[in-house]
Design a protein around this motif. Structure first.
Motif, PDB file in Angstrom:
ATOM      1  N   MET A 243       0.850  -1.181   0.000  1.00  0.00           N
ATOM      2  CA  MET A 243       0.000   0.000   0.000  1.00  0.00           C
ATOM      3  C   MET A 243       0.895   1.242   0.000  1.00  0.00           C
TER       4      MET A 243
ATOM      5  N   LEU B  79      -2.477   7.202   0.210  1.00  0.00           N
ATOM      6  CA  LEU B  79      -3.840   6.810   0.593  1.00  0.00           C
ATOM      7  C   LEU B  79      -4.348   7.680   1.745  1.00  0.00           C
TER       8      LEU B  79
ATOM      9  N   THR C 125     -11.504   1.253  -6.165  1.00  0.00           N
ATOM     10  CA  THR C 125     -10.408   0.475  -6.759  1.00  0.00           C
ATOM     11  C   THR C 125     -10.934  -0.384  -7.899  1.00  0.00           C
TER      12      THR C 125
ATOM     13  N   TRP D 182      -6.061  -6.949  -4.603  1.00  0.00           N
ATOM     14  CA  TRP D 182      -5.475  -5.663  -4.255  1.00  0.00           C
ATOM     15  C   TRP D 182      -6.490  -4.708  -3.615  1.00  0.00           C
TER      16      TRP D 182
ATOM     17  N   LYS E 142      -7.183  -4.952  -0.015  1.00  0.00           N
ATOM     18  CA  LYS E 142      -6.103  -4.452   0.836  1.00  0.00           C
ATOM     19  C   LYS E 142      -6.253  -2.940   1.038  1.00  0.00           C
ATOM     20  N   VAL E 143      -6.677  -2.250  -0.033  1.00  0.00           N
ATOM     21  CA  VAL E 143      -6.911  -0.813   0.090  1.00  0.00           C
ATOM     22  C   VAL E 143      -8.043  -0.569   1.093  1.00  0.00           C
TER      23      VAL E 143
ATOM     24  N   PHE F 223      -6.817  -1.235   4.484  1.00  0.00           N
ATOM     25  CA  PHE F 223      -5.890  -0.183   4.909  1.00  0.00           C
ATOM     26  C   PHE F 223      -6.666   0.967   5.549  1.00  0.00           C
TER      27      PHE F 223
ATOM     28  N   GLU G  95      -2.931  -9.924   4.858  1.00  0.00           N
ATOM     29  CA  GLU G  95      -3.060  -9.584   3.425  1.00  0.00           C
ATOM     30  C   GLU G  95      -3.528 -10.804   2.651  1.00  0.00           C
TER      31      GLU G  95
END
Lengths: 638, 638
Positions: free
Chosen positions: A551, A556, A568, A578, A581-582, A585, B575
């Motif tokens: 990340m 972000l 995303t 992916w 994960k954003v 986060f 993750e």
């Protein structure tokens, strides 16, 4: 010949009923059908032309589905399909799409497995035979009779095939392993055992060194592997055998193919610019590009593959350790025969051995070299343990070029939807997703440069990027582009791609694209910028993430200022991917603003798909500008 | 003997300087040291005892690190470590922890790779040799001299080892492959090639069938594999060879080990209840349980493994297709020698062949059987492609028992942190995480029952669960528990574990545990329920997710009523893992309330860890009740 025998074959019982002459006529008709089908539809025609007689003989002698055939990788199962009720799918052009290029139990009770990856047939056969034998011990009977694995010499180089050979002998019981030796892998065979196979062929199977016997297996050689009478005789003799045996048959790949025919330049088989190795032989890719594709431009795999190879080739003379490794499928990835010849020792085809190829790359890198391992997203799956252990854990500077990645209309054995969840969840792998040819070249230059970066995976751009680039003015020859581009990054430094890049600043909503989804991200951004009757124009922020292994916490977090929503877009599976994960986060951020940012993820569902058109998949997954914009409006207006 | 030669060896140069007699004395001293070390510390002593003379001879003849040794799987590298400056870590009890059980470049320039998975040494050696040869062509020199791979006969059964053999011959150039044939795998050898290896041994290497020659390799046999003088002579002869050669040496695993010694019942090696196969031979696990562990209870792997096997064994007589498959590591997973003998054909040790084992399971299942494939989380990585293709895509009812899963103080080659991200992101795999022995038995009964559920992975409970259960009153013998428990679920029906389970209803915050984190989830819940000076008591909702392959959308959405915060706890990498999916579920929900639920995820970072104590990792990852509760208070008070 008797005309139209093939249309009268609906089940294997119809093959049993033919006369010996009709059997030969049937082979002739099948070969003609395959050639015609190949010209129009494409496919793995070479391997099928080689097994016409074998397949007819198998269905003549055995009693499928009581007796079970397992075609390794199964791209040589067209003839089998023709003989098990699916002939019309090869005879009638309007029905060409009805069957897949691989065996599939949903199509027929005569297909035991969906198969499209290499080398597993012997192990699968061991399993069928094991259950059969256990059932027989318990009850005296089983629904399964003979178990027959059919595996090509090219597939034999594949790791699991050896494990299967080694286990078959130990298991014992009825098991027939037919080694279809056509002296070819996908490209040329590669490996020390092939010299010995040649000696077996030359000695009519009597040569002293015999790999199969060395695994403890019974063995029989058949030189006349394209003679249906001989095959029927031999198979009748091994039918019902009480122990595992290898029947090594010598066939001719592409038998019946007319040498004079020419196909598109992009295919890497038998054509004028790339002369075929010898008569009747051609690489598997041959006729993957049928007549319909003649004159069409290169696809993205070949285009960006050629570009990547051209950029590496310029460096070969100064960098002895720069080595391109392809586990047997160079042609599809733009690693042309011409390139391979010029590259010399800088190119290694390891045969169908993805695992060896990955560990081999680790060795090259550890010694100071810069290996570049190129294969399909789906075949990288076979290297997973080496990716994690020999490559990532050892932090070696190996570059992995992932071809054929992304959501597509591919069959279910060759999907490119799953690679990001595999690569990005392994520690210490830098995963890059270029959104242009030049970006790819920069990433490749850094990945193969002197920087101490460990493993770098580069997801080669797909058709979305290529069609956008094709629409521009830039010189479009891939070799010329590679020639003209000098790396725009410090190849000796820290990763120049670790930070997400703001392509266009805006507010309220940020659209994060990655590699192949950048064109869609740009489209969403420009759609949002339009006024329509119900929504005011939104100047969204457009971000190119560049990589999917870490990340960019700083960017972000910064986006939390002035953006209520982050979207995303990824060209792969959402679960484990992916975008999640954003989302996580932001959810776990200690920054109060960031922890309240809304996030939406668009990508593929966790599912296998089989030849579903890409447009349909994009609709299904909401990966269209209309759906995404509508969802954004819905949330901003909450 | 000269006393204390070993302490005077600091580099291989010191080995070069010894007299022939001192070399023999050194071997004796090393053997004594290994035995003493093994008794106190544990480890792969058997394999190391077998290669004492080989390793001394290697360092006598070659010049490391200019010449490179690659020890396959590298658990037989203790002697190598002793000779390369690390002897004190074996001689001095207070320094036992200083070196890992595997080669590691961070420890010494004499170690080329971190290795702990099997079969890769030949491929790695090919890579080192390739770069060397490219450098020599370009510049006339290289930092690398001879490249020597050392691989055991047990490791040879591993897929990638065959790929390596096949590629080595084709590559050419200097490459010495030492096959250390001690007639043993981890347990017994398994596979057809072992009969032929026996014939080679019996004929002093002259038997006609020679697997290595069949791969096109030069070959040499050495019967006296534990005679250092002979080995020095032979290695001197092959040193500097200009082509690949296999030096097949016959050694005795565990040489020097006193047959009379007895170790704990849980270890699966040479002891009274499990007699050893023959003198001096013992399984690799032997002395994984050193004296310090004598009298200690079974660890979780063995405990729940024994419980699972006992529950399956009851059904063998009625279910011919029920087959337990272990790729070579039965003992660690509670698949005891006694069980294996009783199971007969219901148990198959496939040798170190995880890939074959997975495809074999697919075959068994397709034929109507119910295979149960048991191995470590870390070794399942080797089956990734078969997991996806042969198993999941084919929707076959195979059960995968994942042992050793979860965050732990393991070395970096055997981590159990990564399995959930691998299994759960493959479509059509049901991933179950039992939080008790009986839950595991229920899951196993359903997974191996008649239901049409496809692949089921069961993450075997870890020490967290075992210590909790050990503290209760319940009958604690695993076999007795298996005997007394009848499945509490409909084994023929839909998945009884697809819905998350509310263990304790509450409000404001929901704590979602999964398998091994259920004890922590319960602790968090009870801590929240306490008043303290700054926070009022919170009655949190405690949820047992049971599975990590799909979201329970209904329950998660329902939780949005009355819960502002959802917390996920997982015993694995965040993750790509389960918690992120929960977070993304809420973020993307169309339900207005659900889309505003805050989610916090706790689990492991994406990193390799090497023998870091578990407590330290839990602190690092915030996986403690104190940290989690504090974070919850912080958010609820925002």
């Amino acid at each position: 010949m008797t005309a139209g025998i093939l249309s009268s074959i609906h089940t294997p019982a119809d093959v049993h009923a033919l006369s010996a002459q009709q059997l030969r006529d049937l082979c002739f008709e099948i070969r003609t059908t395959l050639l015609d089908y190949g010209r129009k539809h494409g496919g793995h025609i070479g391997s099928n032309l080689g097994v016409v007689e074998l397949t007819v003989a198998l269905h003549r002698v055995f009693n499928s589905p009581h007796d079970r055939f397992i075609f390794d990788v199964s791209h040589q199962s067209y003839v089998h399909k023709m003989l098990t009720g699916r002939a019309e799918a090869y005879l009638d052009e309007s029905r060409f799409g009805e069957v897949t290029g691989f065996t599939n139990p949903l199509e027929s009770e005569h297909d035991s497995f969906v198969l499209g990856h290499t080398g597993t047939s012997i192990s699968l056969a061991c399993g069928l035979a094991k259950t059969r034998d256990m059932q027989r011990i318990a009850t005296g009977e089983s629904a399964i009779g003979n178990v027959v694995a059919i595996i090509g010499d090219g597939s034999l180089s594949s790791a699991i095939a050896f494990e299967g050979l080694n286990n078959a002998a130990e298991q014992g019981g009825n098991l027939i392993i037919i080694v279809n030796d056509n002296e070819m892998s996908i490209a040329e065979d590669f490996g020390g055992m092939y010299g010995q196979l040649a000696k077996l062929r030359a000695s009519d199977g009597t040569a002293e060194l015999n790999l199969f016997k060395a695994f403890g297996l019974d063995y029989r050689y058949v030189e006349q592997g394209n003679d249906v009478d001989t095959l029927v005789e031999v198979l009748n003799e091994v039918k019902g055998i009480d122990h595992p045996i290898v029947v090594h048959i010598h066939t001719t790949k592409g038998l019946g193919f007319d040498d004079g025919e020419e196909f598109d330049k992009g295919s890497d088989g038998c054509n004028q610019t790339n002369p075929q190795p010898h008569a009747g032989k051609c690489e598997a890719n041959h006729w993957q590009d049928p007549e319909a594709s003649l004159g069409k431009p290169l696809d993205a795999r070949k285009y960006y593959g050629e570009m990547a190879m051209a950029s590496l080739e310029r460096r070969f003379s100064n960098e002895p350790g720069l080595v391109v490794i392809s586990p047997a499928t160079p042609g599809s990835n733009g690693i042309t025969r011409d390139f391979r010849e010029r590259a010399g020792a800088h190119y290694v085809d390891t045969g169908i051995t993805e695992e060896h190829a990955a560990a081999f790359a680790a060795g090259i890198a550890k010694a100071g070299g810069r290996p570049v391992l190129a294969t399909s997203a789906t075949f990288f799956q076979r290297t997973f343990d080496q990716l994690q252990q020999e490559l990532a854990l050892n932090h070696v500077p190996a570059t992995l070029l992932i071809f054929g990645a992304g959501i597509s209309g591919a069959d279910n054995t060759h999907s490119g939807t799953f690679d990001m969840t595999m690569f990005a969840n392994v520690p210490d792998v830098t995963c890059l997703a270029p959104a242009s040819g030049e970006q790819m070249l920069d990433m490749l230059a850094w990945a193969t440069g002197p920087s101490d970066h460990g493993v770098v995976a580069i997801r080669m751009p797909g058709e979305q990027i290529l069609s956008l680039e094709r629409a521009t003015d830039m010189a479009f020859d891939p070799l010329q582009r590679a020639e003209e581009h000098d790396p725009a990054v410090n190849i000796a430094g820290e990763c120049p791609f670790s930070r997400y890049q703001i392509v266009q600043p805006g507010k309220d909503v940020a659209i994060l694209g990655l590699g192949n989804t950048m064109p869609l991200a740009a489209e969403v951004t420009s759609t949002l910028a339009e006024d329509d009757e119900t929504h005011a124009a939104i100047t969204a922020t457009l971000v190119d993430a560049l990589q999917y292994s870490t990340m960019d916490a700083e960017l972000l977090t910064m986006l939390a200022d002035g953006h209520r929503l982050v979207v995303t877009l990824e060209d792969g599976q959402l679960e484990g991917g992916w975008g999640e994960k954003v989302t996580a986060f932001y959810a776990n951020s200690n920054n109060a603003k960031a922890s309240h940012v809304r996030v939406l993820n668009f990508g593929a569902s966790k599912e296998f798909t089989d030849r579903v058109p890409l447009d349909e998949l994009n609709e299904r997954y909401g990966l269209t500008a209309a759906t995404i914009v509508s969802r954004i409006h819905g949330i901003l207006n909450e």
